[in-house]
Scaffold this active site. Structure first.
Site: not given
Lengths: 736, 736
Positions: B61, B224, B523, B299, B459
């Site tokens: 990159h 970008v 849950h 990129h 969380e």
């Protein structure tokens, strides 16, 4: 007894200037004295009912439902279009209770507005031991009048974004001047949590980006969470300014416990929004009227016998009576059924004329409404001979199989979490799903009719919003998402919600196992398959070559009642045109290379099949060991096969041990194998081939390890393998 | 060759008025012409170096690292305090590269500033097959100069919030007038993604809530992403306004590719912020100078041989030379080492005086710096006889064990995702970690010395920020988080990052399995344990009673090199004072109820142990079948035991089949059992006891199923069980 009159407390709400669809359409709304008095009775009755429903089993969540009562009146009485006699009326407004723990709010309004399943007796089954209850602790999609299952916070608001997208998209494709056949709004209630949870924050960005002006999110802003004042964990921000900066209309309601008129007016303004979703910040008081009003104690516990009595006394109800709903209250909502029936009839009439005027489109629309594919997808799946026979990345095979289908069939909406160049899900001539203003604003093409979705770097919202797309109407839209497999850990809570709700969607998960290479251990999933293989009602399918990729898509498309994850490689994988079989994939596992009197069965999986095949060659050549090979792309499908079929594949009780070869944690394979050649550590940043090598994935090394096992079995007898799984890969955990 | 001079493009940056710590401390900063010329050479050299490093293996990159070069100069030359000769210098400024794929940015500055491990040869190992590389595809905590492993987007920015919290907390506890022994800043680079990912959005809310004015987040705003213009998925929002509304200072840098002076000035303003974290929005150009500058093509791919040559020509470097770093560039950074050494020496001197002046506190501080506990935690663990013997929810036992330890030992920071009333993690006299202004602003008590953290309903950020707390300095802070187990699916990507990084933390996961009851299937975790049991370097511990809860804590505390999840029940569970053993937990599994010549071994797990014990009684009484019982709280720990110990517990090759009893998906237990009594579907909303009953969890029903298995084995021989796992619970999947 009828409650005595108490003064209501409606307060006019200032509504700022908003860009509206039409200056002609008025948003003014005012209630007459008599109606205000009726509303007062309804609110008091409703709040005492909620308290009673929680008190009977001494549990549940009363406070939020009570606080939101006026919002409910504004929605179900004055705003939403719905048909209690046909909860699935196609063009109904959708309502999502994202703060699902306040489910009594929704259940009670379903009762009052005449949904026939929701009797008072059913309402009373909340928190009971009744297994036929329509009133579970959180709303569930299985039950009439519930659009999506909510509860895990942040999911519902994301689903609502998906529902609103679905409307926008279908309207763009099917509506014609004078024929708004898809024209509904989506309303979503949230509590404090849904704009704390990351997935909710991702979703609100996207709703603004797409200018979903048909979406209204109403916040039950009671400033109380389980831990106390919301300030305890959220003092820094100005939520209205933040939502404005995110691209939303914002309307404030100061006295949300009573100001039905203000809420209705806000909802009318919202409906006229030209180009933005609307956020209505409704200040309420949790558990209003109770002794613990405004306190966290009102959140998740009943008020006690005395507390409920005191509430009733305060609200002018008889403290000694429970579950009292006067006729005046039922009468107040009595127009819901005829209004719904009328709306439905009008819509049916319109669709009939539409079909006459636009026969082709009308027929297609009809199929979509029925949740059917608009064309035969089976004929569009490439044949085995269409695939290259040289090594090919299975992510490329994914594109070869998927793109022709999704290009042709409008049911599919396909997107990616900012990995378009990597996941190969773009088809020729694709149009992006975008708000059309983007074209002039920044030269980005697309409109609402588009079916390719740029989700940004938001894997969780991608999956959660896709749940809304799929839930709009069963089968109408089939969402396909794509990202690296590793990031389906981010998306997991929403993928799970799809499995729980039986929503079909296909997740294209590329860059699986350790072959993804240089990105390193952060991007190499090791434990994630164990989650998805264990998840009820989900197919995790890991094909080994192009033909199996075809089988994976067929399997995923045939299973209309569950989500599928198709797990693909970044790197080239060997093609096995003489062995691999789409039909085999449809059975979960199958014999890939048979061998009479085999000494061992090698189970090859996905991108690691090449190692299994190579190990087989080495075993034969170097050791004279006969190995058969089983391909095993999907455990759950295999589990559904007959005992006879399973026996044919796995040869239970034969003397040949079974060894699974996969560059993941082996957990769960112990059901099918006696030994595993797998990963016990996280991965490593190396070029893909080198990463494999580093962790011992090499046909020769595998053959050596398998040979040692075969020798052991010869020496100790096959019964020595019973119940003591062998981990053969000594390099699978060199560091961790 | 030395590059020829090119005009730099520094542009003065407007900095708005900010509330600063002190009006006396000046933020003005200006560079002289000569230094500007030096910087120009550095930037050109740096950018060509990045291009070379990517080109050599034709990957990586380059674009982001090149775009951020001026930011790096501003940080490493003019802003950050660090010591290349001692990367772990305690009071160093922390730098987190949240956009971890641009790792060459950081590696190259580590090289230039003299970190001795980061030779040019090592730099060249980026994307190579070298297994001893310090330059993996994303930064890894194992390597000098790297604070946290980053890559999965949104994690690093959250870690940075944790690092800044750690400083605030330690400073509040230990600093004295004239002795700022903990006084560092945390700087974090992000790309577009980290404020799209939900976890990042959660974390920035908390940073503002806590007024972490020692945190600076710099956005590489190059507009970008992989898919093209960032507008493609993020057109709706005004990020600066949004960050302001969230409670951050915001500074804009318009010409971030060159304006070192402006960036340094902004960083100085940020450091003076009185009460807010600072967001610096730096506009850059991805791949600046290359032919694909400003384009997504810059990129994630090398520029090609010709592309690199063209870049060098443009920047006045010799296109035919590679990896050229002139002496002038090295000289520019030559003061880094002596500056770091001086800072370290000054700090050491200060700490020495501090220890003399504050002997008790100084000794404690010394322990904390060494990463040791400030007191003996073992003596604080309750003894078996301290626990109630009547049925007790294991979440309550969790509080009984944990609270005395964390109350006494300052190393612990304990928090909850808005479930304080449910998780029992509050100790007597706890002080909340809060910004002290909250006391006057809204009457909420707490200050930075507090160790109880209200995470809000976030969380994922809870776990991700905790990773930063743990990474501040190994052992100095031991984070304990708490929530319902189900929501550790939201947190999973961050929990995984802790396991990958060997960071110790304890997650208290209550309301496990289906006993949680009325909240229903949303849950009730079914598949989640399979993920955590498969995850490398993590302990998922599921104790069956209070004594085992003690064992779970001991185990979690002893394993300083990994995170642990302690999985607890909402509901009452039977206590087994004569059977259960903390020492047994420390071995992962142990014999709970022995029986000579047993016909069957029942494996009881966690909250379902009561069913195993009950089934044993029924088997004996009703069928005359002798059942021994094994308790199995932690698979990973058991795996680490000797073959002999395992044999003693599991009795490999005996004639008695082994049956595991757990209300989860059984996946993975096949390694230890021949059959399972488990869940194959999602759960159901019913009171806990009724939910168990609905799914067949009942001693009598289990005994019946086990009896049938024992009969089968008697008839068919024990070898019939080999490799064909039996699912005994016919009610485990009634609907799904």
């Amino acid at each position: 007894m009828a409650p005595t009159a108490l003064p209501a407390e409606p307060v006019p709400t200032p509504v700022g200037p908003l860009k509206t669809k039409s200056q002609d359409e008025s948003s003014s709304f005012s209630l007459q004295t008599q109606e205000l008095q009726q509303i007062d009775v309804v609110l008091r009755t409703f709040r005492c009912l909620i308290a009673d429903l929680c008190q009977q089993f001494n549990g549940g969540h009363p406070g939020g439902a009570m606080g939101m009562a006026a919002i409910g009146v504004a929605l179900w009485k004055y705003t939403m279009l719905y048909s209690p006699r046909n909860p699935d009326f196609f063009d109904r407004d959708r309502f999502v209770l994202s703060n699902g723990h306040t489910c009594l709010f929704q259940y009670s309004f379903l009762h009052l507005t005449g949904y026939s399943h929701m009797t008072l007796n059913q309402l009373k089954s909340y928190h009971s031991a009744r297994i036929d209850s329509f009133c579970p602790g959180h709303p569930e999609i299985e039950h009439p009048g519930i659009e999506v299952t909510t509860g895990p916070l942040g999911q519902g608001i994301s689903n609502a974004v998906g529902l609103a997208m679905a409307t926008k998209h279908l309207a763009a494709v099917y509506n014609k001047p004078g024929f708004p056949v898809v024209n509904n709004m989506t309303y979503c209630m949230i509590g404090d949590a849904c704009l704390q949870e990351g997935v909710g924050l991702e979703a609100v960005q996207l709703a603004a980006h797409w200018k979903l002006n048909n979406l209204v999110v109403m916040m039950d802003n009671n400033q109380v969470t389980c831990d106390g004042s919301a300030d305890i964990a959220n003092s820094g921000e100005d939520i209205n300014a933040k939502m404005k900066a995110t691209g939303w209309n914002v309307i404030d309601i100061e006295h949300g416990c009573y100001d039905v008129q203000g809420i209705v007016q806000a909802l009318r303004v919202a409906k006229q929004s030209a180009d933005k979703p609307t956020f209505i910040n409704v200040r309420t008081v949790i558990g209003v009227g109770s002794k613990v009003q405004g306190d966290a104690k009102a959140h998740g516990a009943a008020f006690g016998v005395e507390g409920v009595k005191a509430l009733k006394a305060k609200f002018g109800m008889n403290p000694d009576e429970s579950f009292v709903i006067g006729d005046d209250v039922y009468n107040f909502f009595a127009d819901a059924i005829p209004k719904g029936q009328k709306a439905e009839q009008e819509w049916n009439n319109m669709v009939e004329k539409y079909r006459a005027e636009f026969p082709r489109l009308g027929a297609e629309f009809e199929l979509r409404v029925q949740g059917k594919m608009v064309d035969d997808w089976r004929s569009l799946i490439p044949k085995k001979e269409d695939f290259p026979t040289t090594p090919t990345p299975s992510r490329k095979s994914g594109g070869l199989v998927c793109n022709p289908i999704v290009g042709k069939l409008g049911n599919f909406m396909v997107g990616t979490a900012d990995l378009s160049p990597s996941v190969n899900m773009m088809w020729k001539g694709k149009v992006d799903f975008q708000n059309p203003d983007l074209r002039t604003a920044c030269g980005i093409n697309g409109d609402y009719s588009g079916r390719y979705i740029h989700w940004g770097i938001r894997e969780h919202a991608m999956a959660a919003i896709s749940n809304g797309l799929a839930a709009f109407n069963k089968g109408t839209i089939l969402p396909v998402t794509s990202s690296f497999f590793m990031f389906y850990l981010y998306a997991a809570p929403a993928v799970r919600m799809a499995a729980l709700q039986h929503l079909q969607q296909i997740h294209i998960a590329t860059h699986d196992s350790i072959g993804t290479g240089e990105d390193g251990p952060t991007h190499q999933p090791i434990a994630l398959p164990a989650l998805y293989r264990a998840m009820p009602n989900l197919l995790y399918i890991r094909p080994c070559d192009s033909e199996e990729v075809a089988g994976a898509f067929i399997t995923a498309l045939e299973h209309t009642d569950c989500p599928s994850i198709i797990s693909l490689s970044r790197q080239n994988v060997e093609q096995f045109p003489t062995n691999s079989s789409r039909h085999g994939v449809q059975r979960g596992a199958y014999v890939f290379m048979e061998e009479e009197d085999a000494d061992v069965t090698l189970i090859g999986v996905g991108a690691e099949m090449g190692f299994a095949a190579n190990a087989r060659t080495v075993l034969g050549g170097k050791f004279g060991i006969k190995a058969r090979v089983v391909s095993f792309p999907c455990q759950r499908i295999f589990e559904q096969q007959s005992r006879e079929y399973k026996q044919r594949v796995l040869k239970y009780r034969s003397n040949a041990p079974r060894v699974v070869i996969e560059a993941y944690a082996v957990n769960g394979w112990e059901r099918y194998a006696d030994a595993g050649y797998s990963m016990a550590s996280f991965g490593k940043s190396l070029p893909g081939k080198d990463a494999y090598k580093f962790f011992g994935f090499d046909g020769g090394l595998i053959a050596d390890a398998v040979e040692a096992l075969v020798e052991d079995v010869k020496r100790d007898g096959v019964e020595s393998l019973r119940g003591e799984f062998r981990d053969l890969n000594t390099r699978g955990a060199p560091e961790h």
